[in-house]
Design a protein around this motif. Structure first.
Motif, PDB file in Angstrom:
ATOM      1  N   MET A   1     -27.827  62.189  20.687  1.00  0.00           N
ATOM      2  CA  MET A   1     -28.921  61.516  20.813  1.00  0.00           C
ATOM      3  C   MET A   1     -28.983  60.786  22.215  1.00  0.00           C
ATOM      4  O   MET A   1     -27.893  60.315  22.580  1.00  0.00           O
ATOM      5  N   ILE A   2     -30.071  60.442  22.847  1.00  0.00           N
ATOM      6  CA  ILE A   2     -30.024  59.754  24.043  1.00  0.00           C
ATOM      7  C   ILE A   2     -30.180  58.242  23.530  1.00  0.00           C
ATOM      8  O   ILE A   2     -31.088  57.771  22.915  1.00  0.00           O
ATOM      9  N   PRO A   3     -29.371  57.289  24.457  1.00  0.00           N
ATOM     10  CA  PRO A   3     -29.541  55.937  24.056  1.00  0.00           C
ATOM     11  C   PRO A   3     -30.356  55.597  25.162  1.00  0.00           C
ATOM     12  O   PRO A   3     -30.558  55.690  26.124  1.00  0.00           O
ATOM     13  N   TYR A   4     -31.404  54.461  24.482  1.00  0.00           N
ATOM     14  CA  TYR A   4     -32.063  53.641  25.364  1.00  0.00           C
ATOM     15  C   TYR A   4     -31.888  52.229  25.260  1.00  0.00           C
ATOM     16  O   TYR A   4     -31.475  51.823  24.114  1.00  0.00           O
ATOM     17  N   TYR A   5     -31.994  51.663  26.412  1.00  0.00           N
ATOM     18  CA  TYR A   5     -31.472  50.341  26.513  1.00  0.00           C
ATOM     19  C   TYR A   5     -32.598  49.253  26.401  1.00  0.00           C
ATOM     20  O   TYR A   5     -33.546  49.457  27.646  1.00  0.00           O
ATOM     21  N   ILE A   6     -33.016  48.364  25.808  1.00  0.00           N
ATOM     22  CA  ILE A   6     -33.713  47.241  25.875  1.00  0.00           C
ATOM     23  C   ILE A   6     -32.683  45.855  26.555  1.00  0.00           C
ATOM     24  O   ILE A   6     -31.628  45.802  26.183  1.00  0.00           O
ATOM     25  N   TYR A   7     -33.336  45.569  27.831  1.00  0.00           N
ATOM     26  CA  TYR A   7     -32.624  44.986  28.615  1.00  0.00           C
ATOM     27  C   TYR A   7     -33.399  43.735  29.076  1.00  0.00           C
ATOM     28  O   TYR A   7     -34.577  43.741  29.020  1.00  0.00           O
ATOM     29  N   GLY A   8     -32.614  42.637  29.650  1.00  0.00           N
ATOM     30  CA  GLY A   8     -33.293  41.558  30.299  1.00  0.00           C
ATOM     31  C   GLY A   8     -32.851  41.264  31.560  1.00  0.00           C
ATOM     32  O   GLY A   8     -31.611  41.647  31.829  1.00  0.00           O
ATOM     33  N   LEU A   9     -33.779  40.691  32.324  1.00  0.00           N
ATOM     34  CA  LEU A   9     -33.302  40.169  33.793  1.00  0.00           C
ATOM     35  C   LEU A   9     -33.158  38.670  33.759  1.00  0.00           C
ATOM     36  O   LEU A   9     -34.286  38.173  33.093  1.00  0.00           O
ATOM     37  N   LEU A  10     -31.975  38.359  34.080  1.00  0.00           N
ATOM     38  CA  LEU A  10     -31.813  36.944  33.996  1.00  0.00           C
ATOM     39  C   LEU A  10     -31.496  36.228  35.203  1.00  0.00           C
ATOM     40  O   LEU A  10     -30.997  36.794  36.059  1.00  0.00           O
ATOM     41  N   ASN A  11     -32.382  35.027  35.207  1.00  0.00           N
ATOM     42  CA  ASN A  11     -32.386  34.380  36.456  1.00  0.00           C
ATOM     43  C   ASN A  11     -30.701  33.588  36.417  1.00  0.00           C
ATOM     44  O   ASN A  11     -30.477  32.698  35.363  1.00  0.00           O
ATOM     45  N   PRO A  12     -29.915  33.720  37.275  1.00  0.00           N
ATOM     46  CA  PRO A  12     -28.498  33.303  37.273  1.00  0.00           C
ATOM     47  C   PRO A  12     -28.538  31.599  37.656  1.00  0.00           C
ATOM     48  O   PRO A  12     -27.736  30.950  37.185  1.00  0.00           O
ATOM     49  N   ILE A  13     -29.604  31.420  38.131  1.00  0.00           N
ATOM     50  CA  ILE A  13     -29.818  29.833  38.557  1.00  0.00           C
ATOM     51  C   ILE A  13     -29.995  28.912  37.266  1.00  0.00           C
ATOM     52  O   ILE A  13     -29.565  27.900  37.229  1.00  0.00           O
ATOM     53  N   THR A  14     -31.258  29.481  36.532  1.00  0.00           N
ATOM     54  CA  THR A  14     -31.896  28.667  35.441  1.00  0.00           C
ATOM     55  C   THR A  14     -31.024  29.158  34.142  1.00  0.00           C
ATOM     56  O   THR A  14     -31.332  28.660  33.024  1.00  0.00           O
ATOM     57  N   ASN A  15     -30.228  30.506  34.156  1.00  0.00           N
ATOM     58  CA  ASN A  15     -29.742  30.988  33.209  1.00  0.00           C
ATOM     59  C   ASN A  15     -30.920  31.223  31.970  1.00  0.00           C
ATOM     60  O   ASN A  15     -30.831  31.041  30.654  1.00  0.00           O
ATOM     61  N   GLN A  16     -32.169  31.552  32.587  1.00  0.00           N
ATOM     62  CA  GLN A  16     -33.343  32.059  31.714  1.00  0.00           C
ATOM     63  C   GLN A  16     -33.563  33.483  31.969  1.00  0.00           C
ATOM     64  O   GLN A  16     -33.648  33.871  33.169  1.00  0.00           O
ATOM     65  N   TYR A  17     -34.033  34.256  30.897  1.00  0.00           N
ATOM     66  CA  TYR A  17     -34.601  35.437  30.982  1.00  0.00           C
ATOM     67  C   TYR A  17     -36.129  35.229  31.714  1.00  0.00           C
ATOM     68  O   TYR A  17     -36.815  34.482  31.354  1.00  0.00           O
ATOM     69  N   PHE A  18     -36.245  36.095  32.605  1.00  0.00           N
ATOM     70  CA  PHE A  18     -37.771  36.355  33.191  1.00  0.00           C
ATOM     71  C   PHE A  18     -38.559  37.671  32.847  1.00  0.00           C
ATOM     72  O   PHE A  18     -39.443  37.762  33.227  1.00  0.00           O
ATOM     73  N   TYR A  19     -37.723  38.809  32.405  1.00  0.00           N
ATOM     74  CA  TYR A  19     -38.281  39.983  32.196  1.00  0.00           C
ATOM     75  C   TYR A  19     -37.525  40.816  31.280  1.00  0.00           C
ATOM     76  O   TYR A  19     -36.197  40.669  31.225  1.00  0.00           O
ATOM     77  N   VAL A  20     -38.272  41.471  30.660  1.00  0.00           N
ATOM     78  CA  VAL A  20     -37.567  42.322  29.477  1.00  0.00           C
ATOM     79  C   VAL A  20     -38.229  43.733  29.688  1.00  0.00           C
ATOM     80  O   VAL A  20     -39.111  43.922  29.938  1.00  0.00           O
ATOM     81  N   GLY A  21     -37.115  44.863  29.638  1.00  0.00           N
ATOM     82  CA  GLY A  21     -37.557  46.197  30.013  1.00  0.00           C
ATOM     83  C   GLY A  21     -36.682  47.056  28.947  1.00  0.00           C
ATOM     84  O   GLY A  21     -35.744  46.782  28.140  1.00  0.00           O
ATOM     85  N   ALA A  22     -37.032  48.340  28.845  1.00  0.00           N
ATOM     86  CA  ALA A  22     -36.321  49.327  28.439  1.00  0.00           C
ATOM     87  C   ALA A  22     -36.288  50.766  29.010  1.00  0.00           C
ATOM     88  O   ALA A  22     -37.054  50.934  30.359  1.00  0.00           O
TER      89      ALA A  22
END
Length: 92
Positions: free
Chosen positions: A1-22
Motif C-alpha cells: 500500500m502506498i502511504p499518503y501524508y497529511i501534513y501542515g506547513l508551520l510558521n517557525p516564528i509564530t509556531n502556527q500552521y498556515f497550510y494543510v496538504g496531502a
C-alpha cells in the motif's frame, strides 16, 4: 500500500500552521516544491516569502498517514477544521 501524508506547513516564528496538504511524496521534497512554487495560492506564497525575508523557512510537519487515497480529502479537511478551531491562520 502506498502511504499518503497529511501534513501542515508551520510558521517557525509564530509556531502556527498556515497550510494543510496531502501528498505521496517524501515530505522534504514536498516542502521544496512549496518553496520553489509559482503557486496560485497568493496568501501561502506571501507567508513563505515573508519567512524567507526573515531568514526562515516553513517547517513541514506530518499530521497523519493515510493508506487509502480516497480518504485523503476527508482527512485533510478534518485537520484543517481542527487547526482552524485551535486558532491557526490557515490560508487553504
Amino acid at each position: 500500500m502506498i502511504p499518503y501524508y497529511i501534513y501542515g506547513l508551520l510558521n517557525p516564528i509564530t509556531n502556527q500552521y498556515f497550510y494543510v496538504g496531502a501528498t505521496a511524496q517524501d515530505l522534504r521534497k514536498r516542502l521544496n516544491g512549496h518553496m520553489s512554487s509559482t503557486d496560485k495560492n497568493i496568501e501561502k506564497v506571501a507567508v513563505i516569502k515573508g519567512l524567507l525575508n526573515y531568514g526562515e523557512r516553513p517547517k513541514i510537519v506530518l499530521l497523519e498517514t493515510v493508506y487509502n487515497f480516497d480518504e485523503c480529502p476527508e482527512r485533510e479537511l478534518l485537520w484543517m477544521n481542527r487547526l482552524l478551531k485551535e486558532g491557526h491562520p490557515l490560508v487553504n
